[in-house]
Design an enzyme around this catalytic site. Structure first.
Site, PDB file in Angstrom:
ATOM      1  CB  CYS A 120      -0.988   0.005   1.334  1.00 20.24           C
ATOM      2  SG  CYS A 120      -2.344   1.039   1.047  1.00 20.24           S
ATOM      3  CG  HIS A 215      -3.647  -3.224   3.411  1.00 22.72           C
ATOM      4  ND1 HIS A 215      -2.655  -2.849   4.534  1.00 22.72           N
ATOM      5  CD2 HIS A 215      -4.136  -2.221   2.939  1.00 22.72           C
ATOM      6  CE1 HIS A 215      -2.751  -1.656   4.232  1.00 22.72           C
ATOM      7  NE2 HIS A 215      -3.526  -0.978   3.486  1.00 22.72           N
ATOM      8  CD  GLU A 217      -1.192  -6.053   5.800  1.00 29.50           C
ATOM      9  OE1 GLU A 217      -1.520  -4.717   6.126  1.00 29.50           O
ATOM     10  OE2 GLU A 217      -0.968  -6.318   4.720  1.00 29.50           O
TER      11      GLU A 217
END
Length: 241
Positions: A120, A215, A217
């Site tokens: 990002c 993202h 994660e």
């Protein structure tokens, strides 16, 4: 016991961590856990850049201790950093010290060839370092990519395709800015349906450099394709030891 590769993650400044009583330096737990699942030892890197200036020699020395680098998400980069004369009203959470440090870390990582995953804001930092620019705002709720999951398509033959074993993925996004002019040496390797640049790679050879606008994660614990980005970072870092 084999020591885990050490993965540097520059911390984010935060003024709203009331549970800790003071402003703090933090990284998302999901990001750290994704690195740990991959077999890496996540280590927070203090963003030291007093008066908005980072010492290149100091940053290079600090970064040399690590086997890999993960540039995480965060607030917006100050528009003057990529040559914009004015800042859009939607620009938020700009921190001059954070910008200076992150930009210098990216410069040193590009120069040294340390395996790097940029997420990002991290991808935007690298694009800025390489002379690129950003769209400062995507135009409101109908167009921005905040709190959304959407499909992104990967370029055939890209490192992203090789790592994930897929030609598309469901991406978890939280951003209102995106790449405008592409930085020198970067290649676009994923886009959203609306044309937004969702991933970049360096066009010249190196061990690993991947930048993603989403993202990974957020969903890596349940989506193997997203976890493989962290696996690739740690595996490549381990191979360089």
């Amino acid at each position: 016991m084999t020591l885990r590769p050490l993965i540097a993650i520059p911390a984010r400044f935060s003024a709203t961590t009331s549970a800790l009583r003071y402003a703090a330096e933090v990284n998302a737990r999901a990001l750290i856990e994704a690195v740990w699942r991959a077999g890496g030892e996540p280590a927070t890197l203090h963003p030291h850049a007093p008066a908005g200036t980072a010492d290149p020699a100091e940053v290079a020395t600090r970064l040399a201790r690590f086997d890999g680098l993960l540039l995480p998400g965060g607030g917006d980069i100050a528009p003057h950093r990529y040559g914009a004369a004015d800042a859009h009203a939607a620009v938020y959470d700009v921190d001059d010290e954070q910008d200076a440090f992150d930009l210098e870390v990216a410069r040193q990582a590009l120069a040294s060839g340390v395996p790097t995953l940029a997420v990002c804001r991290g991808m935007q930092v690298v694009n800025t370092v390489l002379g690129g620019t950003l769209h400062q705002d995507m135009g409101g709720p109908e167009r921005e990519h905040r709190h959304v999951r959407h499909p992104v398509s990967f370029a055939p033959g890209s490192t992203l395709t090789r790592i994930t074993g897929a030609d598309k993925a469901e991406a978890s996004c939280y951003h209102h800015q995106h790449v405008d002019r592409l930085g020198e040496g970067l290649t676009v390797t994923a886009r959203a349906a609306d044309g937004t640049v969702e991933a970049v790679e360096l066009s010249h050879g190196r061990d690993l450099f991947v930048g993603v606008q989403w993202h990974p994660e957020d969903t890596a614990h349940e989506d193997p394709a997203q976890q493989r980005l962290f696996d690739a970072l740690v595996h490549t870092a381990h191979a360089r030891r």
